[in-house]
Design a protein around this motif. Sequence first.
Motif, mmCIF file in Angstrom:
data_model
loop_
_atom_site.group_PDB
_atom_site.id
_atom_site.type_symbol
_atom_site.label_atom_id
_atom_site.label_comp_id
_atom_site.label_asym_id
_atom_site.label_seq_id
_atom_site.Cartn_x
_atom_site.Cartn_y
_atom_site.Cartn_z
ATOM 1 N N VAL A 126 0.563 -0.680 0.244
ATOM 2 C CA VAL A 126 0.167 -0.240 -0.075
ATOM 3 C C VAL A 126 0.718 1.159 0.425
ATOM 4 C CG1 VAL A 126 -1.784 1.422 0.824
ATOM 5 C CG2 VAL A 126 -2.238 -1.185 0.806
ATOM 6 N N ARG A 127 1.805 1.597 0.547
ATOM 7 C CA ARG A 127 2.904 2.557 0.591
ATOM 8 C C ARG A 127 3.201 3.044 -1.152
ATOM 9 N NH1 ARG A 127 5.566 5.249 4.913
ATOM 10 N NH2 ARG A 127 5.081 3.344 5.893
ATOM 11 N N ASP A 128 3.477 1.461 -1.525
ATOM 12 C CA ASP A 128 3.881 1.677 -2.853
ATOM 13 C C ASP A 128 2.979 2.508 -3.904
ATOM 14 O OD1 ASP A 128 6.238 0.876 -1.920
ATOM 15 O OD2 ASP A 128 5.724 -1.881 -2.550
ATOM 16 N N LEU A 129 1.894 1.782 -2.979
ATOM 17 C CA LEU A 129 0.763 2.845 -4.217
ATOM 18 C C LEU A 129 0.997 4.227 -4.218
ATOM 19 C CD1 LEU A 129 -2.429 0.224 -3.544
ATOM 20 C CD2 LEU A 129 0.005 0.697 -5.540
ATOM 21 N N HIS B 118 -4.565 4.850 18.107
ATOM 22 C CA HIS B 118 -5.090 3.324 18.493
ATOM 23 C C HIS B 118 -5.129 2.191 18.080
ATOM 24 C CE1 HIS B 118 -6.685 7.015 21.183
ATOM 25 N NE2 HIS B 118 -7.253 7.619 20.437
ATOM 26 N N GLN B 119 -4.891 2.575 16.909
ATOM 27 C CA GLN B 119 -4.511 1.651 15.905
ATOM 28 C C GLN B 119 -2.995 0.482 16.656
ATOM 29 O OE1 GLN B 119 -3.798 2.905 11.614
ATOM 30 N NE2 GLN B 119 -1.975 2.121 11.986
ATOM 31 N N LEU B 120 -3.865 -1.016 16.121
ATOM 32 C CA LEU B 120 -2.325 -1.547 16.499
ATOM 33 C C LEU B 120 -1.749 -2.452 16.058
ATOM 34 C CD1 LEU B 120 -5.011 -3.402 19.282
ATOM 35 C CD2 LEU B 120 -3.363 -1.605 19.802
ATOM 36 N N ASP C 116 -11.197 10.323 7.953
ATOM 37 C CA ASP C 116 -11.821 9.664 8.851
ATOM 38 C C ASP C 116 -10.639 8.165 9.750
ATOM 39 O OD1 ASP C 116 -14.177 10.556 9.390
ATOM 40 O OD2 ASP C 116 -15.626 9.322 8.880
ATOM 41 N N ILE C 117 -10.288 7.604 8.214
ATOM 42 C CA ILE C 117 -9.420 6.427 9.064
ATOM 43 C C ILE C 117 -8.325 6.987 10.281
ATOM 44 C CG2 ILE C 117 -10.487 5.290 7.167
ATOM 45 C CD1 ILE C 117 -7.645 4.653 6.101
ATOM 46 N N PHE D 16 -5.639 -3.323 5.222
ATOM 47 C CA PHE D 16 -5.660 -2.352 3.695
ATOM 48 C C PHE D 16 -5.578 -0.830 4.889
ATOM 49 C CE2 PHE D 16 -8.155 0.636 0.818
ATOM 50 C CZ PHE D 16 -7.210 0.665 0.020
ATOM 51 N N THR D 17 -6.162 -0.604 5.717
ATOM 52 C CA THR D 17 -6.806 0.906 6.900
ATOM 53 C C THR D 17 -5.593 0.771 7.136
ATOM 54 O OG1 THR D 17 -7.854 -0.385 8.111
ATOM 55 C CG2 THR D 17 -8.654 0.244 6.122
ATOM 56 N N LEU D 18 -4.703 -0.291 8.242
ATOM 57 C CA LEU D 18 -3.626 0.417 8.855
ATOM 58 C C LEU D 18 -2.106 0.433 7.604
ATOM 59 C CD1 LEU D 18 -3.516 -3.444 10.566
ATOM 60 C CD2 LEU D 18 -4.630 -1.116 11.307
ATOM 61 N N GLU D 19 -2.514 -0.171 6.732
ATOM 62 C CA GLU D 19 -1.079 0.069 6.070
ATOM 63 C C GLU D 19 -1.085 1.482 5.358
ATOM 64 O OE1 GLU D 19 0.043 -2.512 3.115
ATOM 65 O OE2 GLU D 19 0.290 -4.259 4.800
ATOM 66 N N LEU D 20 -2.563 1.915 5.105
ATOM 67 C CA LEU D 20 -2.927 3.741 4.933
ATOM 68 C C LEU D 20 -2.462 4.263 5.825
ATOM 69 C CD1 LEU D 20 -6.350 3.134 2.873
ATOM 70 C CD2 LEU D 20 -4.231 3.986 1.984
ATOM 71 N N ASN D 21 -2.860 4.172 7.000
ATOM 72 C CA ASN D 21 -2.579 5.061 8.183
ATOM 73 C C ASN D 21 -0.926 4.561 8.378
ATOM 74 O OD1 ASN D 21 -5.099 5.959 8.679
ATOM 75 N ND2 ASN D 21 -5.239 4.838 10.686
#
Length: 622
Positions: A67-70, A172-174, A165-166, A135-140
């Motif tokens: 995802v970071r590469d995108l 707070h994500q793990l 939003d995400i 997906f959302t973890l890598e986006l963040n």
Amino acid sequence: MPLSAAAPSDSALSTAQATARAVDLGPLPEWDLSDLYAGLDDPAFADDLAQAEAECRAFAESYRGRVRDLAAGTEASDNLGTAVAAYEAIEDRLGRLMSYAGLVYSGDTTDSGRAKFYGDTQERLTNAASDLLFFTLELNRIEDASIDAAAAHPPLARYRPWLEDIRREKPHQLSDEAEKLFLEKSVTGRSAWNRLFDETIASLRFPLRGEELTLEPTLNKLQDPDETVRRDAAGALSSVFRSNLRVFTLITNTLAKDKEISDRWRGFSDVSDARHLANRVERDTVEALVAAVQAAYPRLSHRYYRLKARWFGRDSLAYWDRNAPLPKVEQRTIPWAEARETVLSAYGAFSPKMAEIARRFFDGGWIDAPVRPGKAPGAFAHPTVPSAHPFVLVNYQGKPRDVMTLAHELGHGVHQVLAGPNGALMAPTPLTLAETASVFGEMLTFRRVLEATTDPVQRRAMLAAKVEDMINTVVRQIAFYSFERKVHLARREGELTAETICALWMSVQAESLGPAIRLDEGYEPYWAYIPHFIHSPFYVYAYAFGDCLVNSLYGVYQRASGDPAAEEGFVERYFALLAAGGSKPYGELLAPFGLDARDPAFWQIGLSMIEGMIAELEAMEG
């Protein structure tokens, strides 16, 4: 009705129809879920479930670790936009499957076949969704500057509100593995305890004057004109709740501890912070609301119940008389057809578009109205997914409050229809605004009926019923919120006994209701049946938030009424607010109306409307 998975058994149908005939409700609609799937054994359901699992695996294979590469290079918006669109399509399919299973289960939570179908579906979808967690973890984990640059251009620009939003969840994500464990364990953790609560509540039977009633009809008896019926119903509720307190206490302790563990891992400092984050509302805004309502207890609930006690010729009322109909006021049963016409005409007077959307629920088989054994109690509007449409569940028994409940849930339904075009990721509305359309729909319906009522006795009864509803929505829900806070804070010090929970319950009830309501022995276990405490901790303040907000919003509408240009402008702004779904924060959506919920004085506007109605009732007394 075409055969669907939610169609009750012959015995349940006959019970529902017999109940409707007994009180002259007329034919009551039962929803047709075939717009989702034709039945539990529909091959399309099995195919979609298998396809969803395959799509989740394929998505993970394509994007996990990439995802970071995108986000790098000139094609970042295209690459990320394509990935998010694929993710959204999968979410829609998962949501359709889970919505169907949940609605089927709501039709009869005591049916073992439906319960298994629901449980199996939930388990498979949870396993499938674990492949999407990354997906959302890598986006963040992408730098803010890179995300902002990519989201400045289409196609990713469409998803900017969702990305914002995400990213609020980022602190707070793990780790990926911890998040996956939390998700997979939820099936045997929180979700399992939720299901135990639902099935326990649905299985309860309350002995009342030779009958064995389920929860909804028994609660309905608390509005019976006969005081002895109300007293006996209250006793039956108390006795059955008390005999099941061991289970309810265990469920409450377990879920409170489960939440404490989650909050600790995620770094939430206050027991309510996770809910505030999910609602996209600041803690100090909620605290201002709570403080304003608590300070208003003497001017609202205490004052009104003193007045009601005088109407009954007493200094105080027993708790089972709190929602009793006024003495010497004719009580009539409202047939379903009249309830339908009442709500649609009220909606239509505000906006033909609003009535047209609401009419689809009646004409399309989107409403389930009869009381049936095993059916989920209360009422809700389920949005399902944008590729389908919402469904409404009520337990209609012909009381004036049932008409207002119908108006409330259809308000949710209209909101959900209008928000649908935002797509599966941005259609859901934070709770700060989720109650806006529902409470506004109630207010439109109430005002429409009140204006058509000329008899002073009936007019007083209607106004009193509305004040009681608003007290239940504002005062009572803030008391519920205070109770939840006390329970969750006390649970951090160790397991709570049933007696401790009952004592906490009685403390907030006495404070909020005031001295004119006697909380006699028997009221202690009434906390046990309230589903919001179980399913959505700290949800309840959203009702007070919505009611006060709508009172302010309705005041703006009243000022616009009579001026066609201003009124039309209000309607357009109102529909724009609903159509935004979750794509804009509440502050931005309220700004066109000149309203700011972050201003502590804002809450006094809504509370003053309730106070004004009580003053009007006092004037009628003289």
